[in-house]
Design a protein around this motif. Structure first.
Motif, PDB file in Angstrom:
ATOM      1  N   THR A   7       3.296  -7.773  -2.726  1.00  8.48           N
ATOM      2  CA  THR A   7       4.349  -7.298  -3.628  1.00  8.48           C
ATOM      3  C   THR A   7       4.553  -8.235  -4.804  1.00  8.48           C
ATOM      4  OG1 THR A   7       6.534  -6.266  -3.606  1.00  8.48           O
ATOM      5  CG2 THR A   7       6.353  -8.424  -2.532  1.00  8.48           C
ATOM      6  N   ASP A   8       5.102  -7.663  -5.867  1.00 11.29           N
ATOM      7  CA  ASP A   8       5.548  -8.448  -7.020  1.00 11.29           C
ATOM      8  C   ASP A   8       4.442  -9.331  -7.581  1.00 11.29           C
ATOM      9  OD1 ASP A   8       8.098  -7.798  -5.254  1.00 11.29           O
ATOM     10  OD2 ASP A   8       8.787  -8.135  -7.305  1.00 11.29           O
ATOM     11  N   PHE A   9       3.422  -8.644  -8.114  1.00  7.53           N
ATOM     12  CA  PHE A   9       2.304  -9.370  -8.735  1.00  7.53           C
ATOM     13  C   PHE A   9       2.696  -9.884 -10.130  1.00  7.53           C
ATOM     14  CE2 PHE A   9      -0.380  -5.649  -6.927  1.00  7.53           C
ATOM     15  CZ  PHE A   9      -0.127  -6.059  -5.638  1.00  7.53           C
ATOM     16  N   HIS A  10       3.470  -9.051 -10.855  1.00 10.33           N
ATOM     17  CA  HIS A  10       3.811  -9.351 -12.256  1.00 10.33           C
ATOM     18  C   HIS A  10       2.542  -9.694 -13.026  1.00 10.33           C
ATOM     19  CE1 HIS A  10       8.371  -9.687 -11.785  1.00 10.33           C
ATOM     20  NE2 HIS A  10       7.923  -9.474 -10.557  1.00 10.33           N
ATOM     21  N   CYS A  11       1.610  -8.786 -12.977  1.00 16.74           N
ATOM     22  CA  CYS A  11       0.279  -9.004 -13.550  1.00 16.74           C
ATOM     23  C   CYS A  11       0.331  -8.966 -15.084  1.00 16.74           C
ATOM     24  CB  CYS A  11      -0.662  -7.930 -13.022  1.00 16.74           C
ATOM     25  SG  CYS A  11      -2.370  -8.167 -13.445  1.00 16.74           S
ATOM     26  N   GLY A  49       5.585  -2.721  -5.537  1.00 23.06           N
ATOM     27  CA  GLY A  49       6.173  -2.740  -6.869  1.00 23.06           C
ATOM     28  C   GLY A  49       6.133  -4.053  -7.617  1.00 23.06           C
ATOM     29  N   ASP A  50       6.546  -3.965  -8.886  1.00 20.33           N
ATOM     30  CA  ASP A  50       6.355  -5.042  -9.860  1.00 20.33           C
ATOM     31  C   ASP A  50       4.881  -5.409  -9.905  1.00 20.33           C
ATOM     32  OD1 ASP A  50       8.971  -4.943 -10.542  1.00 20.33           O
ATOM     33  OD2 ASP A  50       9.491  -6.964  -9.909  1.00 20.33           O
ATOM     34  N   LEU A  51       4.089  -4.362 -10.087  1.00 23.79           N
ATOM     35  CA  LEU A  51       2.644  -4.560 -10.200  1.00 23.79           C
ATOM     36  C   LEU A  51       2.332  -5.253 -11.522  1.00 23.79           C
ATOM     37  CD1 LEU A  51       1.649  -0.949  -9.050  1.00 23.79           C
ATOM     38  CD2 LEU A  51       2.129  -2.939  -7.621  1.00 23.79           C
ATOM     39  N   ASN A  80      10.791  -2.589 -10.728  1.00 24.46           N
ATOM     40  CA  ASN A  80      11.591  -2.562 -11.957  1.00 24.46           C
ATOM     41  C   ASN A  80      10.842  -3.095 -13.171  1.00 24.46           C
ATOM     42  OD1 ASN A  80      12.195  -4.931 -10.158  1.00 24.46           O
ATOM     43  ND2 ASN A  80      13.037  -5.741 -12.061  1.00 24.46           N
ATOM     44  N   HIS A  81       9.707  -3.762 -12.967  1.00 24.05           N
ATOM     45  CA  HIS A  81       8.901  -4.214 -14.105  1.00 24.05           C
ATOM     46  C   HIS A  81       7.808  -3.202 -14.449  1.00 24.05           C
ATOM     47  CE1 HIS A  81      10.340  -8.404 -14.827  1.00 24.05           C
ATOM     48  NE2 HIS A  81      10.871  -8.196 -13.632  1.00 24.05           N
ATOM     49  N   ASP A  82       7.767  -2.095 -13.726  1.00 25.73           N
ATOM     50  CA  ASP A  82       6.748  -1.078 -13.971  1.00 25.73           C
ATOM     51  C   ASP A  82       7.361   0.123 -14.693  1.00 25.73           C
ATOM     52  OD1 ASP A  82       4.475  -2.236 -12.517  1.00 25.73           O
ATOM     53  OD2 ASP A  82       5.758  -1.981 -10.743  1.00 25.73           O
ATOM     54  N   MET A 155       9.518   0.502  -0.110  1.00 23.69           N
ATOM     55  CA  MET A 155      10.283   0.673  -1.335  1.00 23.69           C
ATOM     56  C   MET A 155      10.250  -0.645  -2.120  1.00 23.69           C
ATOM     57  SD  MET A 155      13.620   0.862   1.080  1.00 23.69           S
ATOM     58  CE  MET A 155      14.910   1.316  -0.092  1.00 23.69           C
ATOM     59  N   HIS A 156      10.699  -0.618  -3.369  1.00 22.01           N
ATOM     60  CA  HIS A 156      10.724  -1.882  -4.134  1.00 22.01           C
ATOM     61  C   HIS A 156      12.034  -2.636  -3.911  1.00 22.01           C
ATOM     62  CE1 HIS A 156       9.846  -4.936  -6.996  1.00 22.01           C
ATOM     63  NE2 HIS A 156      10.979  -4.689  -7.639  1.00 22.01           N
ATOM     64  N   HIS A 157      13.143  -1.998  -4.220  1.00 21.00           N
ATOM     65  CA  HIS A 157      14.440  -2.678  -4.073  1.00 21.00           C
ATOM     66  C   HIS A 157      14.877  -2.622  -2.609  1.00 21.00           C
ATOM     67  CE1 HIS A 157      14.351  -1.270  -8.287  1.00 21.00           C
ATOM     68  NE2 HIS A 157      15.108  -2.309  -8.571  1.00 21.00           N
ATOM     69  N   GLY A 195      10.276  -5.331  -1.640  1.00 21.54           N
ATOM     70  CA  GLY A 195       9.910  -6.540  -2.372  1.00 21.54           C
ATOM     71  C   GLY A 195      11.095  -6.956  -3.221  1.00 21.54           C
ATOM     72  N   HIS A 196      10.854  -7.201  -4.515  1.00 25.84           N
ATOM     73  CA  HIS A 196      11.888  -7.398  -5.521  1.00 25.84           C
ATOM     74  C   HIS A 196      12.573  -8.761  -5.467  1.00 25.84           C
ATOM     75  CE1 HIS A 196      14.752  -6.271  -8.577  1.00 25.84           C
ATOM     76  NE2 HIS A 196      15.796  -6.285  -7.770  1.00 25.84           N
ATOM     77  N   GLN A 197      12.847  -9.268  -4.280  1.00 28.69           N
ATOM     78  CA  GLN A 197      13.640 -10.499  -4.168  1.00 28.69           C
ATOM     79  C   GLN A 197      12.797 -11.765  -4.235  1.00 28.69           C
ATOM     80  OE1 GLN A 197      16.937 -11.024  -3.924  1.00 28.69           O
ATOM     81  NE2 GLN A 197      17.731  -8.954  -3.717  1.00 28.69           N
ATOM     82  N   HIS A 198      11.484 -11.627  -4.210  1.00 26.10           N
ATOM     83  CA  HIS A 198      10.574 -12.791  -4.310  1.00 26.10           C
ATOM     84  C   HIS A 198      10.890 -13.851  -3.251  1.00 26.10           C
ATOM     85  CE1 HIS A 198       8.883 -12.031  -8.607  1.00 26.10           C
ATOM     86  NE2 HIS A 198       9.451 -10.920  -8.162  1.00 26.10           N
ATOM     87  N   ARG A 199      11.255 -13.407  -2.076  1.00 22.29           N
ATOM     88  CA  ARG A 199      11.494 -14.307  -0.942  1.00 22.29           C
ATOM     89  C   ARG A 199      11.217 -13.528   0.351  1.00 22.29           C
ATOM     90  NH1 ARG A 199      13.552 -18.815  -2.250  1.00 22.29           N
ATOM     91  NH2 ARG A 199      13.470 -19.328  -0.047  1.00 22.29           N
TER      92      ARG A 199
HETATM   93 FE   LIG Z   1       9.462  -8.884  -9.063  1.00 24.92          FE
END
Ligand SMILES: [Fe+2]
Length: 292
Positions: A7-11, A49-51, A80-82, A155-157, A195-199
């Protein structure tokens, strides 16, 4: 059955400089290599999410190239970044993404012992999430169609507050009560993963385990103070492996860093002696007699 969650690649687009000292794209390549090398290999991978970093087409193109070596079926959903349109344009017909112009990505995978249902919680151009009525109704109907099939909702959030106030403020701001009612109606849900929370975070929602997978990139700082300033940290990125036994879902967290295996069986007599007892599930004494 094994479900890997990333999750949360922020590519970034190819050639973009790393942000916060983290080479997100290199980490996607690393996790793909790790997943391919896992033994036993996961049956399926879900990306929650947050690909992309900013939903620019070049970011999805870069991600497409990074994901190409993955040898395991993958299903993705937006964060949310997608944005759904460039995501669909890049991945149409693959990873569970259809270029159908629908309002939500609604992936349902019936092929495995654990049914996979994607709940798209994103709101275009907003960081917070939502579960509008039509999404709650769709989830209700989707779950009602297979009441006897154990189901993992991804889900993402996450559907709960974590105590990191500024991230919670960008959580699901609409529809949680209706979502809880839907979840309570369908006891085949074994867990909800996000994902989303980066933890790495474990909680419960409507009586169901609710789990947040760590990010592939930088982490959100754990600061539970009410006025904490939003910060990131360079804690090791990670991913999860959800093992479904047919009765229980057990979720393991793996660091993206490769760790060395310690040689604790230097006496060659010990492991065979232990193995015999372990295989038979016999009580394990402190000494088997093989240690001397
Ligand atoms: Fe993220």
């Amino acid at each position: 059955m094994l479900v890997a969650q990333i999750t949360d690649f922020h590519c970034y687009a190819t050639g973009a400089p790393p942000l916060y000292g983290c080479d997100n794209n290199a980490n996607v390549a690393r996790v793909v290599a790790r997943l391919n090398a896992l033994s036993p290999r996961p049956d399926v991978v879900i990306a929650t999410g947050d690909l992309a970093a900013d939903a620019r087409p070049g970011e999805y193109e870069a991600l497409d190239a990074l994901l190409a070596p993955l040898e395991i079926p993958l299903y993705v959903l937006p964060g949310n970044h997608d944005l759904r349109e460039p995501l669909r344009a890049a991945f149409a017909g693959r990873y569970g993404v259809e270029n159908d112009g629908a309002a939500y990505v609604r992936t349902v995978v019936d092929d495995y012992a654990l049914r996979l249902v994607a709940l798209d919680t994103t709101v275009a151009h907003y960081h917070n999430g939502a579960v509008p009525e039509e999404q709650a109704r769709w989830l209700d109907a989707t779950l009602a169609a297979a009441p006897d099939h154990p189901t993992l909702v991804f889900m993402h959030h996450p559907p709960f507050d974590t105590g990191i106030w500024w991230m919670d403020a960008m959580g699901i701001l609409e529809g949680l009560d209706a979502l809880a009612e839907v979840v309570r109606r369908h006891p085949q849900i074994v867990a909800m993963v996000a994902g989303h929370q980066h933890r790495t975070i474990h909680a419960a929602f409507a009586g169901v385990p609710a789990i947040v997978c760590p990010a592939i990139c930088y982490a959100v700082a754990l600061d539970l103070n009410a006025e904490a300033e939003g910060k990131f940290t360079n804690e090791a990125p990670g991913f999860m492996l959800h093992r479904w036994s047919g009765e229980t879902l057990v979720s393991h967290t793996l660091s993206l860093e490769i760790h060395e295996t310690l040689d604790v069986w230097s006496n060659p007599k010990i492991w065979p002696a232990y193995l015999e007892r372990l295989r038979s599930r016999l009580p394990m004494p402190w000494s088997t007699g093989a240690e001397d």
